[in-house]
Design an enzyme around this catalytic site. Structure first.
Site, PDB file in Angstrom:
ATOM      1  N   ASN A  44      33.895  44.538  41.623  1.00 24.87           N
ATOM      2  CA  ASN A  44      33.979  45.814  42.369  1.00 24.87           C
ATOM      3  C   ASN A  44      32.721  46.671  42.259  1.00 24.87           C
ATOM      4  O   ASN A  44      32.343  47.343  43.218  1.00 24.87           O
ATOM      5  CB  ASN A  44      35.233  46.593  41.955  1.00 24.87           C
ATOM      6  CG  ASN A  44      35.225  47.000  40.502  1.00 24.87           C
ATOM      7  OD1 ASN A  44      34.806  46.226  39.637  1.00 24.87           O
ATOM      8  ND2 ASN A  44      35.658  48.188  40.230  1.00 24.87           N
TER       9      ASN A  44
ATOM     10  N   GLU B 254      34.093  51.129  25.530  1.00 22.57           N
ATOM     11  CA  GLU B 254      32.674  50.910  25.795  1.00 22.57           C
ATOM     12  C   GLU B 254      31.975  52.264  25.780  1.00 22.57           C
ATOM     13  O   GLU B 254      32.594  53.298  25.587  1.00 22.57           O
ATOM     14  CB  GLU B 254      32.497  50.246  27.159  1.00 22.57           C
ATOM     15  CG  GLU B 254      33.130  48.872  27.242  1.00 22.57           C
ATOM     16  CD  GLU B 254      32.838  48.155  28.551  1.00 22.57           C
ATOM     17  OE1 GLU B 254      32.806  48.835  29.607  1.00 22.57           O
ATOM     18  OE2 GLU B 254      32.634  46.943  28.527  1.00 22.57           O
TER      19      GLU B 254
HETATM   20  P1  NAD Z   1      39.303  39.028  37.423  1.00 18.20           P
HETATM   21  O1  NAD Z   1      40.041  39.208  36.152  1.00 18.20           O
HETATM   22  O2  NAD Z   1      39.861  38.120  38.429  1.00 18.20           O
HETATM   23  O3  NAD Z   1      37.821  38.495  37.144  1.00 18.20           O
HETATM   24  C1  NAD Z   1      36.898  39.211  36.341  1.00 18.20           C
HETATM   25  C2  NAD Z   1      35.880  38.231  35.791  1.00 18.20           C
HETATM   26  O4  NAD Z   1      36.521  37.345  34.911  1.00 18.20           O
HETATM   27  C3  NAD Z   1      35.211  37.376  36.855  1.00 18.20           C
HETATM   28  O5  NAD Z   1      33.858  37.157  36.488  1.00 18.20           O
HETATM   29  C4  NAD Z   1      35.986  36.075  36.770  1.00 18.20           C
HETATM   30  O6  NAD Z   1      35.267  34.948  37.198  1.00 18.20           O
HETATM   31  C5  NAD Z   1      36.266  35.997  35.285  1.00 18.20           C
HETATM   32  N1  NAD Z   1      37.454  35.217  34.905  1.00 18.20           N
HETATM   33  C6  NAD Z   1      38.572  34.981  35.633  1.00 18.20           C
HETATM   34  N2  NAD Z   1      39.424  34.223  34.921  1.00 18.20           N
HETATM   35  C7  NAD Z   1      38.857  34.003  33.715  1.00 18.20           C
HETATM   36  C8  NAD Z   1      39.255  33.306  32.537  1.00 18.20           C
HETATM   37  N3  NAD Z   1      40.440  32.679  32.451  1.00 18.20           N
HETATM   38  N4  NAD Z   1      38.418  33.282  31.484  1.00 18.20           N
HETATM   39  C9  NAD Z   1      37.235  33.920  31.538  1.00 18.20           C
HETATM   40  N5  NAD Z   1      36.799  34.593  32.634  1.00 18.20           N
HETATM   41  C10 NAD Z   1      37.602  34.639  33.698  1.00 18.20           C
HETATM   42  O7  NAD Z   1      39.091  40.490  37.999  1.00 18.20           O
HETATM   43  P2  NAD Z   1      38.431  40.895  39.396  1.00 18.20           P
HETATM   44  O8  NAD Z   1      39.414  40.621  40.467  1.00 18.20           O
HETATM   45  O9  NAD Z   1      37.052  40.347  39.467  1.00 18.20           O
HETATM   46  O10 NAD Z   1      38.266  42.479  39.197  1.00 18.20           O
HETATM   47  C11 NAD Z   1      39.236  43.416  39.529  1.00 18.20           C
HETATM   48  C12 NAD Z   1      39.931  43.914  38.288  1.00 18.20           C
HETATM   49  O11 NAD Z   1      38.989  44.443  37.365  1.00 18.20           O
HETATM   50  C13 NAD Z   1      40.885  45.050  38.587  1.00 18.20           C
HETATM   51  O12 NAD Z   1      42.074  44.839  37.879  1.00 18.20           O
HETATM   52  C14 NAD Z   1      40.169  46.263  38.047  1.00 18.20           C
HETATM   53  O13 NAD Z   1      40.992  47.332  37.663  1.00 18.20           O
HETATM   54  C15 NAD Z   1      39.457  45.691  36.877  1.00 18.20           C
HETATM   55  N6  NAD Z   1      38.357  46.537  36.473  1.00 18.20           N
HETATM   56  C16 NAD Z   1      38.464  47.235  35.308  1.00 18.20           C
HETATM   57  C17 NAD Z   1      37.442  48.093  34.913  1.00 18.20           C
HETATM   58  C18 NAD Z   1      37.513  48.865  33.641  1.00 18.20           C
HETATM   59  O14 NAD Z   1      36.484  49.352  33.193  1.00 18.20           O
HETATM   60  N7  NAD Z   1      38.672  49.016  33.026  1.00 18.20           N
HETATM   61  C19 NAD Z   1      36.310  48.223  35.726  1.00 18.20           C
HETATM   62  C20 NAD Z   1      36.253  47.502  36.916  1.00 18.20           C
HETATM   63  C21 NAD Z   1      37.281  46.661  37.279  1.00 18.20           C
END
Ligand code: NAD
Length: 480
Positions: free
Chosen positions: A150, A461
């Site tokens: 995002n 963080e």
């Molecule tokens: P996601 O969990 O699908 O993926 C995030 C990252 O993790 C990607 O690089 C992905 O390739 C990797 N990933 C996926 N499965 C994995 C696994 N089993 N092991 C290791 N890595 C893995 O999330 P997304 O769809 O990319 O992002 C959206 C989500 O992120 C939303 O839920 C949003 O709220 C959250 N988010 C949180 C924050 C925060 O600071 N709390 C900030 C931004 C986004």
């Protein structure tokens, strides 16, 4: 066709098994590039390089590490236009947003942690007349940083900068959905002469390379930002490995709007908090609780603004709302709107996919959507939608507002809109979120702790919290 390579040992390298994933431009729905679907062999190369670089990098004086980080920051600043354009193409966000928020913040991340590392100090505890303790804060070693789609470069660098500042070498994986600016960071590292192996950038899916990074025994800590389900899977995977783990996960953020707020400013700011980046910011407001006496007026003002905000080509300077990041995410968001209708919700603005003409005809666009008449236990009030969809509910008093806000498995961020000082303090103390903004949203000071409670994550963080996460503390006790 834009073909991305991994950045390993200071060089761009094709994935060893020659496998690639399509990279799609969300605004057009067309494949515009390919990214490595990296394997364990690529990871082994990166780890070998990081281990080779580690002794010299951790031994550098902190001022010298800071110099590298500042050089990276200045190079990001110099490449602002190119990076903003790349981010807008890759992610679908308005180019103006990338230029004013995402890319400047990526530079700030490096600047901030350059200064943080030169100011980083530790504690000493004296036992009067007999002994002194001092605490060493040492780099952990090789660490893994995994980020979502995002805020691609913004969040990627938010992890990498403190990890490097603290003297670690890094294996970093951006989201496979938005890899482009992370790939360009390698060029910047080359330009400033960052020693080979200090930062390695590997592309691929979470299931393959993401999981491999988490599991690898040579990677001593994982800093992860992404979805709650993924975070839970990683936590389970690492439970028996005793790695340091930081999880920044999803949110379902409440906005509490009181009759005594500064009305016009609150409408403006709450609207921005709801729909910035197409609602795809983990901190976006998604549940709006409005004091009953101003409910109708506030709703009307939001609906009027939503009707004026039309999604359009992210590459146009005039665009305020761009594309949803992917087809599957578009379908997920539309599915939530349907579920709201099925549960008795009334869509009072938007609710539909938008088809643009011209270049973006096949792109993924959704109208800013406002829904009312849902109970707090409805799916759209409990699950993270992560799109341009908000719900409205009325409340009658402070306690009810607080109960509604806290009726959630998440706990990332809340906003409170009031001019009543005591109420603001009381609610801020009692709301179950890691971040509370009063009469503002996304006003960030990088020194503050950042993170969520409950299903929104583990650890914090930002500022010293990040420097502590990326170091191991060791107490030394000397008797005299
Ligand atoms: P996601 O969990 O699908 O993926 C995030 C990252 O993790 C990607 O690089 C992905 O390739 C990797 N990933 C996926 N499965 C994995 C696994 N089993 N092991 C290791 N890595 C893995 O999330 P997304 O769809 O990319 O992002 C959206 C989500 O992120 C939303 O839920 C949003 O709220 C959250 N988010 C949180 C924050 C925060 O600071 N709390 C900030 C931004 C986004």
């Amino acid at each position: 066709m834009d073909i991305i390579a991994n950045f390993i040992d200071g060089q761009y390298q094709a994935p060893l098994q020659g496998q690639y994933i399509d990279n799609i431009e969300p605004a057009t729905g067309q494949v515009y590039g390919k990214i490595p679907d990296s394997s364990n062999e690529d990871l082994e190369l990166a780890i070998a390089s990081a281990n080779k670089a580690l002794p010299a990098w951790r031994a550098l004086a902190s001022e010298e590490r800071a110099d590298y980080l500042l050089a990276i920051a200045h190079e990001i600043d110099r490449r602002l236009e190119a990076l903003a354009l790349a981010e807008a193409i890759d992610n679908g966000k308005p180019v103006g947003l990338a230029r004013t928020v995402d890319i400047p913040r990526a530079a700030s991340n490096f600047k901030f942690f350059a200064h943080a590392c030169s100011q980083f100090s530790s504690q000493s505890h004296a036992v009067a007349g007999s002994a002194i303790n001092y605490t060493l804060r040492q780099p952990i070693g090789v660490v893994g940083c995994i980020s979502p789609w995002n805020l691609p470069l913004y969040l990627f660098t938010w992890k990498i900068a403190p990890a490097l500042a603290a003297g670690n070498c890094v294996i970093a994986k951006p989201s496979e959905i938005t890899p482009k600016t992370a790939a360009l960071l390698g060029e910047i590292c080359q330009k400033v002469g960052l020693p080979a192996g200090v930062l390695n950038i590997i592309h691929g899916t979470g299931k393959n390379i993401g999981q491999a990074i988490c599991q690898h025994s040579e990677i001593k800590a994982i800093s992860f930002t992404g979805g709650t389900i993924t975070g839970a899977a990683i936590a389970q995977l690492l439970a028996a490995k005793f790695k340091k783990l930081s999880l920044e996960l999803g949110g379902k953020n409440p906005a509490l709007i009181f009759a005594d707020c500064d009305f016009d400013n609150t409408v403006e700011q709450v609207f921005r908090a709801s729909f910035a980046n197409q609602g795809q910011i983990c901190l976006c407001a998604s549940r709006l609780y409005i004091e009953r006496s101003i409910y109708a007026k506030f709703k009307q003002a939001l609906v009027a603004k939503a009707k004026k905000l039309r999604p359009s080509d992210p590459l146009l300077e005039t665009t305020a709302m761009g594309a949803i990041v992917s087809k599957s995410h578009l379908e997920k968001v539309l599915g939530y709107i349907e579920s709201a209708k099925a549960q008795g919700g009334t869509v009072i603005a938007g609710g539909k996919q938008v088809t643009l003409i011209g270049r973006c005809q096949q792109g993924y666009f959704i109208e800013p959507t406002i829904i009312e008449n849902l109970n707090n236990d409805a799916v759209c009030n409990q699950e993270e939608i992560f799109g341009p969809v908000i719900t409205l509910q009325a409340f009658d008093n402070d306690e009810q507002a607080l109960t509604l806000a806290n009726d959630s498995h998440y706990g990332l961020a809340a906003t409170i809109w009031t001019n009543h000082l005591a109420r603001a303090h009381y609610l801020a103390e009692n709301i179950n979120t890691g971040i509370v903004w009063v009469n503002c949203w996304l006003l960030r000071d990088l020194r503050t702790p950042f993170g969520g409670m409950n299903n929104s994550g583990l650890g914090r963080e930002g500022g010293l919290e990040a420097m502590h996460f990326f170091t191991e503390s060791k107490n030394v006790c000397i008797k005299y």
